[in-house]
Scaffold this motif. Sequence first.
Motif, mmCIF file in Angstrom:
data_model
loop_
_atom_site.group_PDB
_atom_site.id
_atom_site.type_symbol
_atom_site.label_atom_id
_atom_site.label_comp_id
_atom_site.label_asym_id
_atom_site.label_seq_id
_atom_site.Cartn_x
_atom_site.Cartn_y
_atom_site.Cartn_z
ATOM 1 N N UNK A 259 0.828 -1.198 0.000
ATOM 2 C CA UNK A 259 0.000 0.000 0.000
ATOM 3 C C UNK A 259 0.865 1.252 0.000
ATOM 4 N N UNK A 260 0.616 2.189 -0.910
ATOM 5 C CA UNK A 260 1.393 3.435 -0.896
ATOM 6 C C UNK A 260 0.948 4.340 0.244
ATOM 7 N N UNK A 261 1.769 5.315 0.547
ATOM 8 C CA UNK A 261 1.443 6.268 1.601
ATOM 9 C C UNK A 261 0.249 7.125 1.189
ATOM 10 N N UNK A 262 -0.626 7.375 2.132
ATOM 11 C CA UNK A 262 -1.809 8.188 1.881
ATOM 12 C C UNK A 262 -1.497 9.661 2.116
ATOM 13 N N UNK A 263 -2.194 10.554 1.428
ATOM 14 C CA UNK A 263 -2.016 11.987 1.703
ATOM 15 C C UNK A 263 -2.407 12.320 3.140
ATOM 16 N N UNK B 85 4.455 -8.733 11.543
ATOM 17 C CA UNK B 85 3.133 -8.598 10.920
ATOM 18 C C UNK B 85 2.835 -7.176 10.482
ATOM 19 N N UNK B 86 3.527 -6.176 11.061
ATOM 20 C CA UNK B 86 3.320 -4.801 10.634
ATOM 21 C C UNK B 86 2.677 -3.899 11.659
ATOM 22 N N UNK B 87 2.887 -4.164 12.950
ATOM 23 C CA UNK B 87 2.313 -3.287 13.975
ATOM 24 C C UNK B 87 2.871 -1.873 13.859
ATOM 25 N N UNK B 88 4.160 -1.772 13.529
ATOM 26 C CA UNK B 88 4.742 -0.448 13.351
ATOM 27 C C UNK B 88 4.091 0.333 12.233
ATOM 28 N N UNK B 89 3.649 -0.355 11.168
ATOM 29 C CA UNK B 89 2.959 0.330 10.074
ATOM 30 C C UNK B 89 1.656 0.944 10.553
ATOM 31 N N UNK B 90 0.945 0.237 11.428
ATOM 32 C CA UNK B 90 -0.320 0.761 11.955
ATOM 33 C C UNK B 90 -0.058 1.997 12.822
ATOM 34 N N UNK B 91 0.899 1.888 13.746
ATOM 35 C CA UNK B 91 1.141 2.985 14.689
ATOM 36 C C UNK B 91 1.698 4.221 13.978
ATOM 37 N N UNK B 92 2.653 4.029 13.072
ATOM 38 C CA UNK B 92 3.223 5.184 12.385
ATOM 39 C C UNK B 92 2.247 5.787 11.379
ATOM 40 N N UNK C 267 0.204 1.209 5.075
ATOM 41 C CA UNK C 267 1.448 1.493 4.361
ATOM 42 C C UNK C 267 2.636 1.413 5.314
ATOM 43 N N UNK C 268 3.797 1.127 4.750
ATOM 44 C CA UNK C 268 5.031 1.105 5.529
ATOM 45 C C UNK C 268 5.620 2.512 5.555
ATOM 46 N N UNK C 269 5.898 3.016 6.755
ATOM 47 C CA UNK C 269 6.484 4.352 6.932
ATOM 48 C C UNK C 269 7.961 4.159 7.268
ATOM 49 N N UNK C 270 8.840 4.546 6.336
ATOM 50 C CA UNK C 270 10.266 4.321 6.541
ATOM 51 C C UNK C 270 10.885 5.464 7.341
ATOM 52 N N UNK C 271 12.177 5.347 7.615
ATOM 53 C CA UNK C 271 12.877 6.333 8.451
ATOM 54 C C UNK C 271 12.911 7.714 7.793
#
Length: 528
Positions: free
Chosen positions: A225-229, A267-274, A488-492
């Motif tokens: 999933x791409x980053x949302x606005x 599983x991607x918990x960091x993706x949810x929180x960020x 979506x994955x939020x990178x550094x």
Amino acid sequence: MGRTGMDPKVRTEAFKIGFATVVLLWLGRHLGGAVWWLVRQPLLWVAAASWYLAWRLWTGSGPLVLVAVLVVLVLSLIAWRVTSPGSFRSALAWPVRSWWRRVAVYRADWQPLMTTLKLTAKTSGDELLVPELIAVRSTATVDKVRVRMLPGQVLADFAKNSDRLAATFQANDCRVRSIPRRLPLRHLEFQVRRALGQTVEPPAPRPSRLLELWFLVEDPLVAQTPLLPVPERPNLKALPLAIGEDGLTWHLRLLATHLLVIGVTGAGKGSVLWSLVRALGHGVRSRLVELWVVDPKGGMEFAAGQRLFARYCYGDDQPKAPDGQGMDAKKKSGYEWAFVDFLEAAVVELRARQGRLRGIFRTHRPKPGDPLIVLLVDEFASLTAYVTEREAKKRIETALNLLLSQGRAVGIVLVAAAQDPRKEVVDMRGLFPTRIALRLAEPDEVDLVLRKGARDRGARCDEIGEHQPGTAFVTLEGTAEPLRVRFAYVDDDQIHTMCSLFEPGTKQAAGLRIPAQATHGDTEEVPA
């Protein structure tokens, strides 16, 4: 005198109806049904009007004028598609697709399918009753088929046949979702009272005989999933957070709720929180929202975004005793007591807000200077099951129970993430109205996270692949059916950009927006 034990003979009165009357009744019934079907097919009227206009242009002005009109029409549609693809899909492409799928796909096999699945019934006159196919609404990935059930049927009658429904219409999967019945007069009263400034709860929906079958034609969640606005004015009742399996943006109601996120390692918990922190960015900058973050992993997860947080706690390596306890400092873990101090400070804020709002408002209204406090806790088990100091554990549990049971009304929202859903780890999960289940290890864990029966309704979290991090099923307060989404994955680099743009108190330049890629589908406008 009738004989004992035998039914008396009763002679019913006979009525004769003329043949012409029978024919008229038959024609009236079928013609009325045909007229009603035509009324519900607006695309047929558009097509008929278009053919009539083309015929008049052909006979009146010649073929050149007709060709010129068609060319202008086609060019206009192309320009509309290029300049505003979202409105083109919602206003033209998807309605046409919905009509075509209803006529060409679902209508033809509907009655035989219902008969095969034994979802039909017969009257005393041998008339076959079939669940009514009311409407089809299509997006790029999902066909939402609305059905009116027969009397005596329930949603479970269709849910247990979801695999057969999907196979019949060649869909990847089928979700069965209920449609609550809203009473118009009560809803109108609610809207009027809210417009007058009164604090009222919306009327509770009631069960209905309607349901929706979501046929997943294509899966938009296979790809990352791409980053949302990021919304410039975050709507706390509808934060854009993920992409749903219908290809549209899924919104989370954060106001007056608590959120529990469960998933195994990776599983991607960091993706949810960020993703949540990112969606709140402009609210953090304007101090509409304050982030209080607990990071028991020694700061490894959230330290990069520390500039965004009003309060941040990752533990303390130095042992210390609680104030006024007179205990031996060597026996106390400063790591655990740092969490005690942090959570009890949140309880102090809770009590202060209760004193300010008592007799004025029943629910907190966030504003700059009196913000919504979002308490983020990563590795929730570190505050519950893994605390070794008995007194520290007791005080942590007391603080968490107070925040979960009383925090929503005063604008303190708890967002907790954990890996293990068992009761000894998350024994207070019943106080979380909103729950997100990412990939889980065992089938039985699905019902522990998303409430009983969630897996039977399609939430197969144990079957989410390791190559699909961020994919999850969500259940909301008052909604039994889980919804599948992907975060979506939020990178550094994105985290550092967020810190530069959204640090509390910074002034934002006009028109400055955080970079984001395009979404799979259009963002839906969700009313507050």
